[in-house]
Design an enzyme around this catalytic site. Sequence first.
Site, mmCIF file in Angstrom:
data_model
loop_
_atom_site.group_PDB
_atom_site.id
_atom_site.type_symbol
_atom_site.label_atom_id
_atom_site.label_comp_id
_atom_site.label_asym_id
_atom_site.label_seq_id
_atom_site.Cartn_x
_atom_site.Cartn_y
_atom_site.Cartn_z
ATOM 1 N N LEU A 1 27.349 -31.410 -78.749
ATOM 2 C CA LEU A 1 28.883 -31.314 -78.834
ATOM 3 C C LEU A 1 29.473 -32.133 -79.522
ATOM 4 C CD1 LEU A 1 29.441 -30.379 -75.028
ATOM 5 C CD2 LEU A 1 28.750 -28.788 -76.851
ATOM 6 N N GLU B 1 31.557 -31.907 -83.176
ATOM 7 C CA GLU B 1 31.811 -31.152 -84.422
ATOM 8 C C GLU B 1 31.875 -31.980 -85.522
ATOM 9 O OE1 GLU B 1 33.088 -29.071 -80.926
ATOM 10 O OE2 GLU B 1 33.624 -30.955 -81.619
ATOM 11 N N HIS C 1 41.676 -22.639 -77.915
ATOM 12 C CA HIS C 1 40.770 -21.703 -78.168
ATOM 13 C C HIS C 1 41.185 -20.728 -79.187
ATOM 14 C CE1 HIS C 1 39.148 -23.274 -74.799
ATOM 15 N NE2 HIS C 1 37.882 -22.702 -74.920
#
Length: 331
Positions: free
Chosen positions: A64, A66, A135
Amino acid sequence: MTTAVDTKKLTMVQAVTDGMRVMMQEQENVIVLGEDVGQNGGVFRATDGLVAEFGDKRVIDTPLAESGIIGTSIGLAMNGFKPIAEMQFLGFIYPAFNQIMTHASRIRARTLGAFTVPMVIRAPFGAGVRAPEIHSDSVEALFTQMPGMKVVVPSNPYDAKGLLISAIEDPDPVLFLEPMRCYRSTKMDVPDGKYNVPLGKAARLQEGNDVSIFAYGAMIDVVTKAAKVAEEKGIKCDVIDLRTLYPLDRDMIAESVQKTGRAVIVHEAPGTGGLGETIVSLINDTSFLYMKAPVERVTGFDTPVPMFALEDHYLPSAERVVKAIEKAAQF
């Protein structure tokens, strides 16, 4: 005599999967990497089945991280690979912003063309699916400020597959934004095998002489509904799906507004600093003397995407678009 092309009914997310599969079958240097893209098939199952077909050396589950995903992809792209990096949501891309801004978009210029970065960054985005905070962000305009980085947004399954294949074949980095509201909202005939939808070219969805409407992604469904209501009121709209946000199809935008003299721009991103402002400037530069009314914009508000109770109010609606069309037409 033309040869019939086999097609199958696909949703947008299935078309995205099919586009990756076609290119991975054709070119062994195409690889996929991201969080949970392997055995889990991605958060939206966009990579479902790829690890079984191509193995975990080409469909790679990452930590995890990015920034690490994008930094690794840049190095791979500079050394003969064509990585497709998945961000689980566009709102999760911020830790990787430095890698994209200072490296991916600049390496061609920095090395005077000695190196290119043929990578694709896929990211679901947009509101309307009742997702938690961060999100549902629509921050596409941040990336249209990066010369060297193309920004693409399909609105339907056919375009999704063809645009993704073109993005994978492009020698420079492409941010490929996938509107979550469109993932499974409709099915359409999508050709089997390989085909291209060109980057940098908009699509005219409806011909009209009264008002030009410019939109992309999930807003195409909204403006299509608004255009039907406007037509019932005697206003025929020229509906343009931009498809590529950078570089914009300047020729089609200018041609449309020079025909109608009026324009409405729709996007769910906040109005301030949004793509709509760039399109207004483009219209001013190319078509000012043709305009019969000020350009109208229908956008999200200058706030973070709100939680569930206010999400529908935040998003541009067909009703808001119809009011903008009537205001432009009646000016």
